[in-house]
Design a protein around this motif. Structure first.
Motif, PDB file in Angstrom:
ATOM      1  N   LEU A  35      10.925   1.618 -10.202  1.00  0.00           N
ATOM      2  CA  LEU A  35       9.769   1.238 -10.886  1.00  0.00           C
ATOM      3  C   LEU A  35      10.129   2.472 -12.363  1.00  0.00           C
ATOM      4  N   ASN A  36       9.524   2.763 -12.986  1.00  0.00           N
ATOM      5  CA  ASN A  36       9.329   2.894 -14.468  1.00  0.00           C
ATOM      6  C   ASN A  36       8.200   4.284 -13.979  1.00  0.00           C
ATOM      7  N   GLN A  37       7.875   4.985 -15.180  1.00  0.00           N
ATOM      8  CA  GLN A  37       6.668   5.794 -15.005  1.00  0.00           C
ATOM      9  C   GLN A  37       5.357   5.003 -15.380  1.00  0.00           C
ATOM     10  N   GLU A  38       5.385   3.850 -15.508  1.00  0.00           N
ATOM     11  CA  GLU A  38       4.032   3.419 -15.796  1.00  0.00           C
ATOM     12  C   GLU A  38       3.090   3.228 -14.594  1.00  0.00           C
ATOM     13  N   VAL A  39       4.101   2.628 -12.953  1.00  0.00           N
ATOM     14  CA  VAL A  39       3.479   2.737 -11.669  1.00  0.00           C
ATOM     15  C   VAL A  39       3.505   4.058 -11.216  1.00  0.00           C
ATOM     16  N   VAL A  40       2.015   4.585 -10.215  1.00  0.00           N
ATOM     17  CA  VAL A  40       2.464   5.465  -9.197  1.00  0.00           C
ATOM     18  C   VAL A  40       2.560   4.589  -8.067  1.00  0.00           C
ATOM     19  N   ALA A  41       3.336   4.652  -7.384  1.00  0.00           N
ATOM     20  CA  ALA A  41       3.903   3.451  -6.090  1.00  0.00           C
ATOM     21  C   ALA A  41       3.623   4.459  -4.618  1.00  0.00           C
ATOM     22  N   ALA A  42       3.208   4.734  -3.696  1.00  0.00           N
ATOM     23  CA  ALA A  42       2.893   5.071  -2.495  1.00  0.00           C
ATOM     24  C   ALA A  42       3.746   4.003  -1.301  1.00  0.00           C
ATOM     25  N   TYR A  43       4.687   3.891  -0.179  1.00  0.00           N
ATOM     26  CA  TYR A  43       5.208   3.388   0.653  1.00  0.00           C
ATOM     27  C   TYR A  43       4.782   3.990   1.941  1.00  0.00           C
ATOM     28  N   ILE A  44       4.128   2.984   2.804  1.00  0.00           N
ATOM     29  CA  ILE A  44       3.731   4.086   4.083  1.00  0.00           C
ATOM     30  C   ILE A  44       4.525   2.917   5.527  1.00  0.00           C
ATOM     31  N   ALA A  45       5.155   3.494   6.470  1.00  0.00           N
ATOM     32  CA  ALA A  45       5.106   2.277   7.570  1.00  0.00           C
ATOM     33  C   ALA A  45       3.897   2.135   8.229  1.00  0.00           C
ATOM     34  N   ALA A  46       3.714   0.832   8.322  1.00  0.00           N
ATOM     35  CA  ALA A  46       2.594   0.508   9.557  1.00  0.00           C
ATOM     36  C   ALA A  46       2.580   1.109  11.058  1.00  0.00           C
ATOM     37  N   MET A  47       1.816   1.435  11.701  1.00  0.00           N
ATOM     38  CA  MET A  47       2.439   1.861  13.547  1.00  0.00           C
ATOM     39  C   MET A  47       1.342   1.211  14.038  1.00  0.00           C
ATOM     40  N   THR A  48       1.456   0.986  15.364  1.00  0.00           N
ATOM     41  CA  THR A  48       0.273   0.032  16.018  1.00  0.00           C
ATOM     42  C   THR A  48      -0.638   1.448  16.650  1.00  0.00           C
ATOM     43  N   GLY A  49      -1.672   0.640  17.001  1.00  0.00           N
ATOM     44  CA  GLY A  49      -2.724   1.815  16.817  1.00  0.00           C
ATOM     45  C   GLY A  49      -3.724   2.254  15.003  1.00  0.00           C
ATOM     46  N   LEU A  50      -3.021   2.089  14.777  1.00  0.00           N
ATOM     47  CA  LEU A  50      -2.852   3.052  13.370  1.00  0.00           C
ATOM     48  C   LEU A  50      -4.416   2.771  13.277  1.00  0.00           C
TER      49      LEU A  50
ATOM     50  N   ASP B 119     -14.148   7.802  -1.603  1.00  0.00           N
ATOM     51  CA  ASP B 119     -14.111   7.918  -2.612  1.00  0.00           C
ATOM     52  C   ASP B 119     -13.309   8.787  -3.098  1.00  0.00           C
ATOM     53  N   ALA B 120     -12.422   9.791  -2.484  1.00  0.00           N
ATOM     54  CA  ALA B 120     -11.334  10.752  -3.109  1.00  0.00           C
ATOM     55  C   ALA B 120      -9.617   9.355  -3.708  1.00  0.00           C
ATOM     56  N   LEU B 121      -9.705   8.372  -2.751  1.00  0.00           N
ATOM     57  CA  LEU B 121      -8.592   7.383  -3.486  1.00  0.00           C
ATOM     58  C   LEU B 121      -9.418   7.057  -4.357  1.00  0.00           C
ATOM     59  N   ASN B 122     -10.970   6.747  -4.620  1.00  0.00           N
ATOM     60  CA  ASN B 122     -11.297   5.969  -5.981  1.00  0.00           C
ATOM     61  C   ASN B 122     -10.787   7.257  -6.902  1.00  0.00           C
ATOM     62  N   ALA B 123     -11.954   8.320  -6.913  1.00  0.00           N
ATOM     63  CA  ALA B 123     -11.122   9.351  -8.404  1.00  0.00           C
ATOM     64  C   ALA B 123     -10.302   9.255  -8.731  1.00  0.00           C
ATOM     65  N   PHE B 124      -9.063   9.389  -7.117  1.00  0.00           N
ATOM     66  CA  PHE B 124      -7.668   9.211  -7.956  1.00  0.00           C
ATOM     67  C   PHE B 124      -6.647   8.412  -8.860  1.00  0.00           C
ATOM     68  N   LEU B 125      -7.460   6.588  -8.387  1.00  0.00           N
ATOM     69  CA  LEU B 125      -7.290   5.394  -8.977  1.00  0.00           C
ATOM     70  C   LEU B 125      -8.388   5.685 -10.521  1.00  0.00           C
ATOM     71  N   ILE B 126      -9.398   5.543 -10.632  1.00  0.00           N
ATOM     72  CA  ILE B 126     -10.046   6.500 -11.985  1.00  0.00           C
ATOM     73  C   ILE B 126      -9.552   6.991 -13.600  1.00  0.00           C
ATOM     74  N   GLN B 127      -8.650   8.098 -12.533  1.00  0.00           N
ATOM     75  CA  GLN B 127      -7.831   8.625 -13.364  1.00  0.00           C
ATOM     76  C   GLN B 127      -6.629   8.208 -13.383  1.00  0.00           C
ATOM     77  N   LYS B 128      -6.141   7.597 -12.715  1.00  0.00           N
ATOM     78  CA  LYS B 128      -4.409   6.831 -12.878  1.00  0.00           C
ATOM     79  C   LYS B 128      -5.470   5.715 -14.841  1.00  0.00           C
ATOM     80  N   LYS B 129      -6.052   5.402 -14.013  1.00  0.00           N
ATOM     81  CA  LYS B 129      -6.313   4.222 -14.820  1.00  0.00           C
ATOM     82  C   LYS B 129      -6.595   4.886 -16.481  1.00  0.00           C
ATOM     83  N   ARG B 130      -7.436   5.878 -16.341  1.00  0.00           N
ATOM     84  CA  ARG B 130      -7.218   7.379 -17.988  1.00  0.00           C
ATOM     85  C   ARG B 130      -6.474   6.954 -18.774  1.00  0.00           C
ATOM     86  N   GLU B 131      -5.389   7.509 -17.385  1.00  0.00           N
ATOM     87  CA  GLU B 131      -3.565   8.224 -18.238  1.00  0.00           C
ATOM     88  C   GLU B 131      -3.101   6.715 -18.496  1.00  0.00           C
ATOM     89  N   GLY B 132      -3.616   5.820 -18.231  1.00  0.00           N
ATOM     90  CA  GLY B 132      -2.879   4.088 -18.285  1.00  0.00           C
ATOM     91  C   GLY B 132      -2.249   4.312 -17.072  1.00  0.00           C
TER      92      GLY B 132
END
Length: 209
Positions: free
Chosen positions: A28-43, A70-83
Motif C-alpha cells: 500500500l502506498n502512503q495514501e493509506v494507513v493500515a492496521a493488521y491485527i490477529a483475532a484471538m479466542t476470548g477477545l 472517541d480516540a479512534l474517531n479523532a485519529f480517523l478525522i485527522q487522517k481524513k484531513r490529511e487526505g
C-alpha cells in the motif's frame, strides 16, 4: 481505493489468506494507513478496541469503550484531513465473539456525511461467512460489499507453485520436480499451499537421504 465499507476474505486453513493480505498491506502506498491485527479466542470488545487503537498508534491507555472509540474517531478525522484512507485488517476473524463482531460493526458507523472513514477487511476460515449469515450478525452481513473466497490451487497451479519455490531457492540452475512426484503431492495436499510446502520438503529430505 473505492471506499467500500466491509470486505470479507475467506479460505481453508493453509490456503494463503494471511500471506496474501500481509503482502497487500506491505504494498500500500502512503495514501493509506493500515492496521493488521490477529483475532484471538476470548477477545472482547474492549480488548479488541485497545488492540486496534494501539496498531493505529491512537490512544489506547484508556479503559472504556466510549473513550477508546472517541480516540479512534479523532485519529480517523485527522487522517481524513490529511487526505489519507484508513484500513483495518482483522485476521482469524472467525475467532471473534458475537459481541466483538458487533463492536466492529459499530466502528463502521464512523463516517462523514459522504464517506466511510474506516474500511474494514475481515479475514478468516469458511466459518466466518456462516457466522455473518446468522440472524444475530445480519447487520454486518448486509454491509459486506466485497466477499471473496480463496480456492486451493488446481493441478497446473500446484506444478507452477512448486517450480517457482524451487527456482527461488536454487543456488544454480533451478531443479525440477518430476511429474511422478508432483501428482501424489497434489493428491495428498488437495492444492493447499501450506501442505504443499510440507510435503515437498519431506520429499526433498527423503530423496536426499
Amino acid at each position: 481505493m473505492e471506499g467500500e465499507g466491509f470486505s470479507v476474505i475467506t479460505g481453508e486453513s493453509g490456503v494463503g489468506k494471511t500471506t496474501v493480505c500481509r503482502s497487500f498491506v506491505e504494498r500500500l502506498n502512503q495514501e493509506v494507513v493500515a492496521a493488521y491485527i490477529a483475532a484471538m479466542t476470548g477477545l472482547g470488545p474492549l480488548q479488541l478496541l485497545k488492540a486496534i487503537n494501539n496498531e493505529f498508534e491512537a490512544r489506547s491507555d484508556i479503559d472504556t469503550i466510549k473513550d477508546l472509540t472517541d480516540a479512534l474517531n479523532a485519529f480517523l478525522i485527522q487522517k481524513k484531513r490529511e487526505g489519507r484512507k484508513v484500513a483495518l485488517f482483522i485476521d482469524d476473524a472467525q475467532l471473534l465473539s458475537t459481541a466483538a463482531l458487533e463492536q466492529v460493526r459499530l466502528l463502521s458507523n464512523l463516517e462523514t456525511t459522504r464517506d466511510k472513514m474506516l474500511q474494514i477487511i475481515l479475514i478468516g476460515r469458511p466459518a466466518l461467512s456462516k457466522m455473518l449469515g446468522e440472524p444475530s450478525l445480519r447487520q454486518i452481513g448486509q454491509r459486506v460489499s466485497v466477499n471473496y473466497f480463496i480456492n486451493p490451487l488446481d493441478y497446473e497451479e500446484t506444478v507452477a507453485y512448486i517450480q517457482h519455490r524451487i527456482s527461488i531457492s536454487s543456488a544454480g540452475p533451478p531443479e525440477r520436480f518430476d511429474q511422478e512426484a508432483i501428482r501424489p503431492i497434489y493428491k495428498f495436499t488437495k492444492g493447499i499451499p501450506r501442505k504443499i510446502n510440507n510435503a515437498s520438503d519431506s520429499k526433498l529430505t527423503t530423496d536426499y537421504k
